[in-house]
Design an enzyme around this catalytic site. Structure first.
Site, PDB file in Angstrom:
ATOM      1  N   ASN A   2      68.103   1.188  26.452  1.00  0.00           N
ATOM      2  CA  ASN A   2      68.435   2.248  27.399  1.00  0.00           C
ATOM      3  C   ASN A   2      68.244   3.621  26.771  1.00  0.00           C
ATOM      4  O   ASN A   2      68.335   3.743  25.551  1.00  0.00           O
ATOM      5  CB  ASN A   2      69.892   2.088  27.862  1.00  0.00           C
ATOM      6  CG  ASN A   2      70.048   1.024  28.920  1.00  0.00           C
ATOM      7  OD1 ASN A   2      69.185   0.859  29.770  1.00  0.00           O
ATOM      8  ND2 ASN A   2      71.155   0.291  28.867  1.00  0.00           N
TER       9      ASN A   2
ATOM     10  N   CYS B 255      66.263  -5.727  32.147  1.00  0.00           N
ATOM     11  CA  CYS B 255      67.691  -5.495  32.294  1.00  0.00           C
ATOM     12  C   CYS B 255      68.276  -6.746  32.934  1.00  0.00           C
ATOM     13  O   CYS B 255      67.536  -7.595  33.436  1.00  0.00           O
ATOM     14  CB  CYS B 255      67.918  -4.263  33.174  1.00  0.00           C
ATOM     15  SG  CYS B 255      69.636  -3.769  33.403  1.00  0.00           S
ATOM     16  N   HIS B 256      69.596  -6.883  32.919  1.00  0.00           N
ATOM     17  CA  HIS B 256      70.201  -8.046  33.561  1.00  0.00           C
ATOM     18  C   HIS B 256      71.028  -7.664  34.785  1.00  0.00           C
ATOM     19  O   HIS B 256      71.785  -8.475  35.302  1.00  0.00           O
ATOM     20  CB  HIS B 256      71.072  -8.829  32.561  1.00  0.00           C
ATOM     21  CG  HIS B 256      72.064  -7.987  31.824  1.00  0.00           C
ATOM     22  ND1 HIS B 256      72.093  -7.915  30.446  1.00  0.00           N
ATOM     23  CD2 HIS B 256      73.038  -7.158  32.264  1.00  0.00           C
ATOM     24  CE1 HIS B 256      73.056  -7.093  30.079  1.00  0.00           C
ATOM     25  NE2 HIS B 256      73.651  -6.635  31.157  1.00  0.00           N
TER      26      HIS B 256
ATOM     27  N   HIS C 266      69.119   0.189  37.393  1.00  0.00           N
ATOM     28  CA  HIS C 266      70.530   0.531  37.616  1.00  0.00           C
ATOM     29  C   HIS C 266      70.781   1.151  38.989  1.00  0.00           C
ATOM     30  O   HIS C 266      71.923   1.433  39.329  1.00  0.00           O
ATOM     31  CB  HIS C 266      71.075   1.457  36.523  1.00  0.00           C
ATOM     32  CG  HIS C 266      71.344   0.750  35.236  1.00  0.00           C
ATOM     33  ND1 HIS C 266      72.140   1.297  34.252  1.00  0.00           N
ATOM     34  CD2 HIS C 266      70.941  -0.452  34.755  1.00  0.00           C
ATOM     35  CE1 HIS C 266      72.207   0.452  33.223  1.00  0.00           C
ATOM     36  NE2 HIS C 266      71.488  -0.614  33.509  1.00  0.00           N
TER      37      HIS C 266
ATOM     38  N   ARG D 131      91.995   6.274  42.573  1.00  0.00           N
ATOM     39  CA  ARG D 131      91.687   5.514  43.791  1.00  0.00           C
ATOM     40  C   ARG D 131      90.564   4.515  43.575  1.00  0.00           C
ATOM     41  O   ARG D 131      90.622   3.382  44.057  1.00  0.00           O
ATOM     42  CB  ARG D 131      91.316   6.499  44.905  1.00  0.00           C
ATOM     43  CG  ARG D 131      90.831   5.844  46.201  1.00  0.00           C
ATOM     44  CD  ARG D 131      90.443   6.930  47.199  1.00  0.00           C
ATOM     45  NE  ARG D 131      89.664   6.413  48.299  1.00  0.00           N
ATOM     46  CZ  ARG D 131      88.971   7.172  49.133  1.00  0.00           C
ATOM     47  NH1 ARG D 131      88.950   8.492  48.978  1.00  0.00           N
ATOM     48  NH2 ARG D 131      88.285   6.620  50.115  1.00  0.00           N
TER      49      ARG D 131
END
Length: 449
Positions: free
Chosen positions: A148, A169-170, A199, A278
């Site tokens: 990355n 990537c996974h 991503h 939140r």
């Protein structure tokens, strides 16, 4: 049998998974595994692990450990890259602590945001140097990049070198498995189509035997069960961010809530602590993970080196071994890879780095044309692509002004800081990085009045 080189093999846990995956294929069990790292101590541990994995699987690979990169790359058929330039210290710590002085908080900081920008600036030049070495030492190698910031790194490598590179990537397969658990449908029964950028790819279809499973995902959201998702070490992380974005966009994103919270301007705000609470956003999460891993490293090393029992091997969901096996045997498979957008996604910029399904067989990596994405998804991705493109441009041209431009256009940074603060933050980060940043980017540009 192929020569498979692991660059950054001192990342023992990740290397262990990939080596176990590779050696579990009978057709690859006698491969040459070359482990390369600049850290001799960690390299030794990975070498011991490699031999124990081979013993557990009854495989007979040739295992070589070296701190000589030329020896590691010469004649390689595959190179698997898993380096981290500047490591946890000083790299990761700088990426978190200096922005924090400006009130800019992050969660992971390795892909986008000001932390992702800095990681890209110090990583891309090293990867380019390695890739140019591959052009000379192993011109036919397939370079599997796990490093990355994935999109920035892969984009720069494919734009500036001749080495065949695919970014892996996974997050696509990993999130599919998580969704399957959420809606209680076996992952083996699910088929999906996913596309976008690393991503920030979205499941365009998520189905079982032709049945659209999105209604089940919506039902799970409405059930209120999205509050927690387990993570390693017994820590529970909220998964509310992704489900909130699903509510607003109509499609589910591939990367975790802690990652995704810093790819957008909506969730992390210094004057809104109620949002942090939140949505259960774990600030400084990557720092926590790194320190946990460092604290456990000695114990892990002792366990791996001194345990006389065979090491258990569980196939991971990483694509690396599947790609190698498919290229070596011709077995066709579909994986998700990061490649350049040459007509693959029509409403994303030509030549940017996209993540799409790819057919793999003896013909290599063959990306699938997607067409157009839903416009709201393409628009959100564009905000991240803006930053990626400017970081790549900064490194390839040596123009420091593009680092400021990348930070200006970063969604989270721009939501928190004004222009003077962004300029000052970039200056301070570049100065603190010193020689980790290439020389042209260390020289301040003259501001035009």
């Amino acid at each position: 049998m192929p020569k498979i080189t692991f660059i950054g093999a001192g990342s023992t846990v990740f290397a262990r998974n990939l080596m176990g995956d590779i050696l579990s294929f009978p057709e690859l069990s006698e491969s040459t595994l070359v482990l390369y790292d600049i850290n001799a101590e960690r390299l030794k541990t990975s070498e011991i692990v490699a031999h124990k994995l081979a013993e557990s699987l009854g495989a007979k690979p040739r295992i070589i450990a070296t701190t000589d990169r030329v020896q590691a790359l010469e004649g390689a058929d595959y190179a698997i890259n898993m380096i981290q330039v500047a490591g946890y210290k000083p790299g990761t710590v700088l990426d978190f602590e200096i922005p924090k002085k400006y009130g800019l908080r992050q969660t992971i900081a390795d892909t986008l945001g000001i932390g992702g920008i800095m990681r890209g600036l110090r990583t891309i030049p090293v990867l380019l140097e390695m890739s140019h070495e591959m052009e000379r030492l192993c011109p036919d190698v397939l370079h599997l990049n796990y490093v990355n910031p994935m999109a920035m790194n892969t984009w720069a490598l494919l734009k500036a070198t001749r080495t065949k590179t695919v970014g892996l990537c996974h997050s696509v397969q990993g999130t599919a498995e998580q969704l399957a658990q959420d809606i209680e449908v076996p992952i083996e029964e699910i088929n999906y189509l996913c596309a976008g950028i690393n991503h920030m790819a979205f499941y365009l279809r998520f189905e079982r035997n032709g049945e659209d499973l999105y209604p089940k995902i919506r039902a799970f959201l409405e059930s209120g069960k999205t509050a927690y998702r387990g993570h390693g070490g017994g820590v529970q992380l909220a998964d509310k961010v992704r489900y909130e974005m699903f509510r607003r966009l109509g499609y589910f994103v591939t990367e975790s809530s802690e990652h995704f919270s810093e790819y957008t301007p909506y969730f992390i705000k210094r004057d809104r602590p109620d949002l942090i609470e939140r949505f259960g956003i774990p600030l400084d999460e990557y720092i926590r993970r790194c320190e946990e891993q460092i604290a456990g490293w000695e114990h892990l090393r002792e366990e791996l080196e001194q345990n006389t029992h065979p090491l258990p091997v569980h196939r991971s969901h990483e694509y690396g071994s599947l790609i190698i096996h498919s290229q070596e045997t011709g077995t066709p498979r579909v994986v998700y890879g990061n490649v350049l957008n040459h007509g693959l996604i029509e409403n994303l910029p030509e030549g940017c780095c996209v993540e799409v399904p790819c057919l793999v067989d003896k013909n290599g990596i063959q990306p699938t044309r997607i067409g157009s994405l839903p416009p709201q998804l393409a628009a959100l991705m564009q905000t991240n692509i803006n930053v990626q493109s400017l970081v790549v441009e900064a490194v390839l041209t040596g123009k420091r002004e593009h680092v400021y431009h990348a930070a200006m256009l970063d969604p989270h940074t721009a939501a928190e800081l004004d222009l003077d603060q962004i300029w000052s933050l970039v200056d301070e980060l570049l100065a603190a990085h010193g020689d980790w940043i290439p020389e042209p980017l260390r020289s301040k540009p003259v501001m035009r009045s």
